[in-house]
Design an enzyme around this catalytic site. Structure first.
Site, PDB file in Angstrom:
ATOM      1  CG  ASP A  39      -1.884   1.090   1.323  1.00  0.00           C
ATOM      2  OD1 ASP A  39      -2.901   0.301   0.677  1.00  0.00           O
ATOM      3  OD2 ASP A  39      -1.768   2.075   1.408  1.00  0.00           O
ATOM      4  CB  ILE A  40       0.782   4.661  -1.872  1.00  0.00           C
ATOM      5  CG1 ILE A  40       1.456   5.260  -2.451  1.00  0.00           C
ATOM      6  CG2 ILE A  40      -0.594   4.882  -1.501  1.00  0.00           C
ATOM      7  CD1 ILE A  40       1.640   6.113  -3.986  1.00  0.00           C
ATOM      8  CG  ASN A  97     -11.931  -0.601   3.969  1.00  0.00           C
ATOM      9  OD1 ASN A  97     -12.608  -0.824   4.433  1.00  0.00           O
ATOM     10  ND2 ASN A  97     -11.128  -0.272   3.518  1.00  0.00           N
ATOM     11  CD  GLN A 104     -14.771  -0.876  -2.402  1.00  0.00           C
ATOM     12  OE1 GLN A 104     -16.235  -0.201  -2.309  1.00  0.00           O
ATOM     13  NE2 GLN A 104     -14.159  -0.787  -3.814  1.00  0.00           N
ATOM     14  CG  HIS A 110      -8.749  -3.036  -2.602  1.00  0.00           C
ATOM     15  ND1 HIS A 110      -9.767  -2.249  -3.679  1.00  0.00           N
ATOM     16  CD2 HIS A 110      -9.167  -2.677  -1.046  1.00  0.00           C
ATOM     17  CE1 HIS A 110      -9.967  -1.605  -2.261  1.00  0.00           C
ATOM     18  NE2 HIS A 110      -9.551  -1.341  -0.934  1.00  0.00           N
TER      19      HIS A 110
HETATM   20  P1  5GP Z   1      -9.741   1.059  -0.205  1.00  0.00           P
HETATM   21  O1  5GP Z   1      -9.940   2.863   1.312  1.00  0.00           O
HETATM   22  O2  5GP Z   1     -10.676   1.353  -1.313  1.00  0.00           O
HETATM   23  O3  5GP Z   1      -9.387  -0.030   0.405  1.00  0.00           O
HETATM   24  O4  5GP Z   1      -8.227   1.627  -0.367  1.00  0.00           O
HETATM   25  C1  5GP Z   1      -7.238   1.882  -0.886  1.00  0.00           C
HETATM   26  C2  5GP Z   1      -6.112   1.954  -1.018  1.00  0.00           C
HETATM   27  O5  5GP Z   1      -5.959   2.077  -2.038  1.00  0.00           O
HETATM   28  C3  5GP Z   1      -5.879   2.844   0.384  1.00  0.00           C
HETATM   29  O6  5GP Z   1      -4.934   2.100   1.439  1.00  0.00           O
HETATM   30  C4  5GP Z   1      -4.194   3.520  -0.127  1.00  0.00           C
HETATM   31  O7  5GP Z   1      -3.638   4.308   0.428  1.00  0.00           O
HETATM   32  C5  5GP Z   1      -4.097   2.533  -1.081  1.00  0.00           C
HETATM   33  N1  5GP Z   1      -3.602   3.243  -2.453  1.00  0.00           N
HETATM   34  C6  5GP Z   1      -4.530   3.871  -3.340  1.00  0.00           C
HETATM   35  N2  5GP Z   1      -3.558   4.566  -4.415  1.00  0.00           N
HETATM   36  C7  5GP Z   1      -2.691   3.798  -4.440  1.00  0.00           C
HETATM   37  C8  5GP Z   1      -1.243   3.883  -5.058  1.00  0.00           C
HETATM   38  O8  5GP Z   1      -1.356   4.440  -6.375  1.00  0.00           O
HETATM   39  N3  5GP Z   1       0.035   2.565  -4.761  1.00  0.00           N
HETATM   40  C9  5GP Z   1      -0.778   1.645  -4.100  1.00  0.00           C
HETATM   41  N4  5GP Z   1       0.264   0.749  -3.686  1.00  0.00           N
HETATM   42  N5  5GP Z   1      -1.746   2.274  -3.444  1.00  0.00           N
HETATM   43  C10 5GP Z   1      -2.900   2.840  -3.118  1.00  0.00           C
END
Ligand code: 5GP
Length: 127
Positions: A39-40, A97, A104, A110
């Site tokens: 994760d970034i 999420n 999300q 994911h």
């Molecule tokens: P969500 O809230 O959709 O479950 O989580 C999305 C995740 O994707 C977040 O933890 C966010 O930090 C990660 N994320 C968003 N953009 C990028 C990216 O460009 N690269 C990576 N490696 N992670 C990302």
């Protein structure tokens, strides 16, 4: 834009771009079914995302439309990632999420794999 969970798949989402190689990622594991990468913005000492290679928005979408082969392959990849990262002994958390209430951000199904140290309570108490 918040993801409603009912939105159609958006080919311009960040993870679609990562799958197409348009955005770099720090890959942990990859096979026919899944890609796993760091994760970034990590929220634990280890924070890895595992995504199916197919175009699915959510768990409902994935369970409803993916083939048995894709579903088995995806969950096998999640387990392999946790093992590969050495998380079995100390433990780990898998989280996904979906939609507005879960916050999300990326509309490509994911799971997050967290580990590497104590993770606290499962969710924050509601204020
Ligand atoms: P969500 O809230 O959709 O479950 O989580 C999305 C995740 O994707 C977040 O933890 C966010 O930090 C990660 N994320 C968003 N953009 C990028 C990216 O460009 N690269 C990576 N490696 N992670 C990302």
């Amino acid at each position: 834009m918040p993801v409603t969970g009912l939105d159609p798949y958006d080919d311009q989402n960040i993870f679609a771009k990562i799958l197409r190689g348009e955005i770099p990622n720090k890959t942990v594991y990859e096979d026919d079914a899944a890609l796993a990468f760091h994760d970034i913005a990590p929220q634990a000492p280890v924070h890895v995302l595992v995504i199916p290679k197919g175009r699915y928005v959510s768990a409902v979408d994935f369970a409803g439309r993916a083939s048995d082969r894709e579903i088995a392959g995806f969950w096998r990849a999640v387990g392999r990632v946790a093992a590969k990262l050495g998380l079995e002994e100390g433990g780990y958390r898998i989280l996904s999420n979906h939609g507005i209430h879960a916050g999300q951000e990326v509309p490509h199904f994911h799971v997050h794999v967290f580990g590497g140290g104590p993770l606290g309570r499962m969710i924050q108490p509601r204020s």
